[in-house]
Write a protein that holds these residues in place. Structure first.
Motif, PDB file in Angstrom:
ATOM      1  N   TYR A 181       0.857  -1.180   0.000  1.00  0.00           N
ATOM      2  CA  TYR A 181       0.000   0.000   0.000  1.00  0.00           C
ATOM      3  C   TYR A 181       0.891   1.227   0.000  1.00  0.00           C
ATOM      4  O   TYR A 181       2.047   1.175   0.418  1.00  0.00           O
ATOM      5  CB  TYR A 181      -0.880   0.048   1.261  1.00  0.00           C
ATOM      6  N   LYS A 220      -3.947   1.097  -3.069  1.00  0.00           N
ATOM      7  CA  LYS A 220      -3.374  -0.237  -3.137  1.00  0.00           C
ATOM      8  C   LYS A 220      -2.143  -0.263  -4.024  1.00  0.00           C
ATOM      9  O   LYS A 220      -2.063   0.442  -5.029  1.00  0.00           O
ATOM     10  CB  LYS A 220      -4.415  -1.223  -3.688  1.00  0.00           C
ATOM     11  N   VAL A 254       0.453  -5.898  -4.085  1.00  0.00           N
ATOM     12  CA  VAL A 254       0.021  -7.081  -3.321  1.00  0.00           C
ATOM     13  C   VAL A 254      -0.756  -6.674  -2.065  1.00  0.00           C
ATOM     14  O   VAL A 254      -0.332  -6.920  -0.938  1.00  0.00           O
ATOM     15  CB  VAL A 254       1.233  -7.963  -2.948  1.00  0.00           C
ATOM     16  N   PRO A 255      -1.941  -6.056  -2.190  1.00  0.00           N
ATOM     17  CA  PRO A 255      -2.654  -5.531  -1.019  1.00  0.00           C
ATOM     18  C   PRO A 255      -3.495  -6.543  -0.248  1.00  0.00           C
ATOM     19  O   PRO A 255      -3.892  -6.278   0.888  1.00  0.00           O
ATOM     20  CB  PRO A 255      -3.566  -4.481  -1.649  1.00  0.00           C
ATOM     21  N   ASN A 256      -3.774  -7.708  -0.860  1.00  0.00           N
ATOM     22  CA  ASN A 256      -4.710  -8.642  -0.222  1.00  0.00           C
ATOM     23  C   ASN A 256      -4.191  -9.135   1.121  1.00  0.00           C
ATOM     24  O   ASN A 256      -3.054  -9.579   1.237  1.00  0.00           O
ATOM     25  CB  ASN A 256      -4.967  -9.831  -1.152  1.00  0.00           C
ATOM     26  N   GLY A 257      -5.073  -9.068   2.127  1.00  0.00           N
ATOM     27  CA  GLY A 257      -4.723  -9.520   3.469  1.00  0.00           C
ATOM     28  C   GLY A 257      -4.195  -8.416   4.366  1.00  0.00           C
ATOM     29  O   GLY A 257      -3.859  -8.665   5.525  1.00  0.00           O
ATOM     30  N   TYR A 258      -4.130  -7.202   3.836  1.00  0.00           N
ATOM     31  CA  TYR A 258      -3.583  -6.064   4.579  1.00  0.00           C
ATOM     32  C   TYR A 258      -4.534  -4.868   4.509  1.00  0.00           C
ATOM     33  O   TYR A 258      -5.319  -4.752   3.582  1.00  0.00           O
ATOM     34  CB  TYR A 258      -2.239  -5.624   3.992  1.00  0.00           C
ATOM     35  N   ASN A 259      -4.410  -4.020   5.512  1.00  0.00           N
ATOM     36  CA  ASN A 259      -5.112  -2.736   5.492  1.00  0.00           C
ATOM     37  C   ASN A 259      -4.205  -1.657   6.058  1.00  0.00           C
ATOM     38  O   ASN A 259      -3.319  -1.947   6.856  1.00  0.00           O
ATOM     39  CB  ASN A 259      -6.399  -2.791   6.326  1.00  0.00           C
ATOM     40  N   GLN A 263       2.147 -14.712   4.580  1.00  0.00           N
ATOM     41  CA  GLN A 263       2.517 -13.357   4.970  1.00  0.00           C
ATOM     42  C   GLN A 263       3.841 -13.315   5.749  1.00  0.00           C
ATOM     43  O   GLN A 263       4.267 -12.243   6.178  1.00  0.00           O
ATOM     44  CB  GLN A 263       1.400 -12.714   5.785  1.00  0.00           C
TER      45      GLN A 263
END
Lengths: 112, 110
Positions: free
Chosen positions: A47, A57, A60-65, A85
């Protein structure tokens, strides 16, 4: 100036646990970034933020905020940790996108 | 997806030798940066090149940006053990996104 600081330096999580990686910069930079570095894979952008209140984003944004409530802080949240991860996470900041990025020392995360 | 290919992936040479590492792409970048990363630390910027054909020198390190702004090289003269590290190139694409290569891991033997 401390530059870019990251906490913690190391962390071991169990699958499904959550955690927040902290990142703070004291250089009044607009741009901040989160990368992950897997062995032999270089840096992948998770991010980024161009200023307080604005995030976007990366690759590779999936699984993160993320959130960016202040110029200084850019925390990265993992909600449901997965073994994929496991990586070293680097936070970076820069004045503008074309300029130098200043990196923190990294957080080594292991998910078991 | 724009990629930056770095070669070689690994390089181990004797102190005093010269070496060149490469960063190549099929895409055009508006600028390209080289970073060096030491174990347990974050990358540190060495140089930014912006103009096609540009050459920049940093002591024993010479950086060149290709005429078409698709590739770059880093040449080290008389390598020293202190040059050991991971060398990363990073290109700024037309969408103002920074793309990193996978890096060249350099080891200089004393």
């Amino acid at each position: 100036n401390a530059g870019v600081t990251q906490t913690p330096k190391f962390r071991i999580l169990k699958i499904g646990q959550s955690m927040t990686l902290q990142c703070t910069q004291d250089m009044n930079h607009n741009y901040m970034y989160w990368y992950r570095q897997d062995p032999g894979m270089g840096l992948k952008l998770i991010y980024y933020s161009v200023g307080a209140g604005i995030t976007d984003k990366g690759e590779v944004p999936n699984g993160y905020n993320v959130s960016r409530s202040t110029t200084e802080d850019f925390p990265l949240r993992l909600e449901l940790a997965a073994p994929s991860q496991t990586s070293v996470y680097f936070c970076a900041s820069g004045l503008v996108v074309r300029n130098e990025q200043f990196f923190g020392p990294g957080t080594r995360l292991t998910v078991l | 997806t724009q990629l930056l290919e770095q070669s070689p992936q690994f390089l181990s040479i004797q102190e005093g030798e010269n070496l060149t590492v490469y960063c190549n792409s099929s895409s055009v970048f508006s600028s390209l940066q080289w970073y060096r990363q030491e174990p347990g630390e974050g990358p540190v910027l060495l140089v930014t090149v912006v103009t096609g054909g540009e050459v920049k020198k940093l002591k024993r390190l010479t950086f060149q940006f290709g005429d078409a702004r698709k590739d770059s090289s880093l040449h080290i003269t008389a390598a020293q053990p202190g040059d050991t590290g991971l060398y990363l190139c990073a290109g700024l694409n037309r969408d103002d996104k920074i793309i990193f290569g996978k890096g060249t891991r350099l080891h200089i033997l004393p």
